[in-house]
Design an enzyme around this catalytic site. Structure first.
Site, PDB file in Angstrom:
ATOM      1  CG  ASP A 135       5.889   3.942   1.548  1.00 21.50           C
ATOM      2  OD1 ASP A 135       5.859   4.674   2.558  1.00 21.50           O
ATOM      3  OD2 ASP A 135       4.902   3.773   0.803  1.00 21.50           O
ATOM      4  CE  LYS A 165      -0.256   7.118   6.435  1.00 16.32           C
ATOM      5  NZ  LYS A 165      -1.432   7.848   5.991  1.00 16.32           N
ATOM      6  CG  PHE A 208      -1.851   1.248   1.138  1.00 14.24           C
ATOM      7  CD1 PHE A 208      -2.989   1.212   0.356  1.00 14.24           C
ATOM      8  CD2 PHE A 208      -1.540   2.427   1.801  1.00 14.24           C
ATOM      9  CE1 PHE A 208      -3.821   2.322   0.245  1.00 14.24           C
ATOM     10  CE2 PHE A 208      -2.359   3.536   1.704  1.00 14.24           C
ATOM     11  CZ  PHE A 208      -3.501   3.485   0.923  1.00 14.24           C
TER      12      PHE A 208
END
Length: 401
Positions: free
Chosen positions: A226, A255, A141
């Site tokens: 990531d 984030k 994801f």
């Protein structure tokens, strides 16, 4: 004040149904607790998928944002501003790299990393134009843009959004042999999550990340990590790659970099990688804006103390010890994760992940399900042991364990 039912009806009537949120309406939050429109409090055990590592309304971050709000919030990159150089310098130093390319969201950062790898492949490695390949892992994801869903194996994210962007090869996560076979002379990068969050907090086999690092170095391929969910303290280290002593060529961050205050993301690498960009080839109106830089600088300063990595380690050991006691008793079939991050597979006899999440919500605890039978637990790193234990007690109650 609107009731919960009124607010949900209004949202359902006037917003696209691209989410299926739990039936509560948050009105305020502080630390690890959120309060809904009717005054009921909930323990946040999700932390905005790690965007809220430092809790809701963290005073240091709010003060940094407020001070910057009084000065200047946006210039665009058409001009320099006085927070930009410090942000790039400090983030590069935190990562042990030389250059930073700031964006806003995680998906933007992944897209930027894809462009970076392709340009590096053509201009530095010498791959023929239009032939660059990037190897990715199944069950990944990385976001939901059209390019990113082109290499997703999640049918909900991918189906009916084609035609899909070419140039990606998918291999099983954790399989070094498959990865080695997929890398060719036209491969420019391997893009991986050090821990797959959305897939259920999947931790790769020991030695996998170090094996990826060795393979990519040998084959002259970029290793792009990531760390949008796994990075910035969540696993007990600044970056999840550190658990195997690995330093990738490219960090992709987001984030928690914005402290739960503003969206901030970045691609961080050395000059021989990010130096391929020239003016006009990539950009963002809001990327690297003064407000974002001010908040992110405070995030970086907080991470430099090691306090939050230490809390994630100590409380994470406690979290996993308690969760593993539930395995094999008919309530939980497996627990995975690292630091203050866990994927808990619920025995189907006790309900789906969604049903367990709804029951926990009724008891004042907020988590999120994924892939049917799994719930994810990722509280803010500022959570107290007492609150963590209270949340776990509600989980045991719901599971009848």
């Amino acid at each position: 004040m609107s009731t919960t039912a009124d607010a949900i009806r209004a949202a359902d009537a006037h917003s696209a149904h691209n989410y299926h949120p739990l039936p509560l309406v948050v009105a305020s939050a502080e630390g690890t607790w959120m309060t809904d429109v009717e005054g009921r409090r909930y323990l946040d055990m999700l932390a905005g998928y790690s965007a809220l590592n430092f809790g809701h309304g963290n005073r240091r971050l709010i003060d940094a944002a407020r001070a910057q709000l009084e000065r200047v919030t946006l210039t665009s990159r058409a001009f320099h501003h006085d927070r930009f150089a410090d942000f790039c310098t400090e983030l590069a130093a935190l990562c042990g790299k030389e250059m930073v390319l700031p964006m806003n969201t995680g998906a933007e950062a992944v897209e930027t990393a894809v462009k970076t790898a392709r340009k590096w492949g053509y201009e530095v490695k010498g791959v023929p134009d239009g032939h660059a390949k990037i190897v990715v892992a199944a069950d990944n994801f990385h976001g939901r843009t059209t390019t990113i869903v082109s290499f997703s194996t999640d049918h909900e994210a991918r189906d009916h959004f084609g035609p899909y962007t070419p140039g990606f090869e998918i291999v099983p996560y954790g399989d070094l042999t498959a990865l080695a076979h997929a890398v060719t002379e036209n491969t420019v990068a391997v893009l991986l999550e050090p821990i797959q969050g959305e897939a259920g907090v999947l931790v790769p086999p020991a030695g996998y990340l170090s094996g990826v690092r060795e393979l990519t170095r040998e084959r002259n391929v970029l290793f792009m990590a990531d760390e949008i969910q796994s990075g910035l303290g969540r696993t007990g280290r600044t970056f999840a790659c550190e658990h195997e002593g690995v330093v990738p060529d490219v960090y992709i961050l987001g984030k928690a970099l914005g402290g739960g205050v503003v969206p901030v993301s970045a691609v961080v690498a050395d000059r021989d990688v990010l130096g391929v960009f020239r003016p006009g080839e990539h950009g963002s109106t809001f990327g690297g804006n003064p407000l974002a830089c001010a908040v992110a600088l405070e995030v970086i300063a907080m991470l430099r103390t090691g306090e939050f990595q230490g809390r994630a380690t100590e409380l994470g050991e406690h979290l996993h010890r308690e969760l593993n006691l539930l395995v094999g008793g008919g309530a939980v079939t497996a627990v995975r994760g690292r630091g203050l991050w866990a994927g808990v597979d619920i025995d189907p006899s006790r309900g789906t992940g969604r049903e367990i999440s709804e029951k926990l919500m009724e008891l004042g605890v907020l988590v999120k399900d994924t892939h049917g039978s799994t719930i994810r637990i990722a509280p803010p790193l500022v959570i107290s042991k007492e609150d963590l234990d209270w949340g776990l007690a509600q989980l045991r109650s719901v599971l009848g364990a």
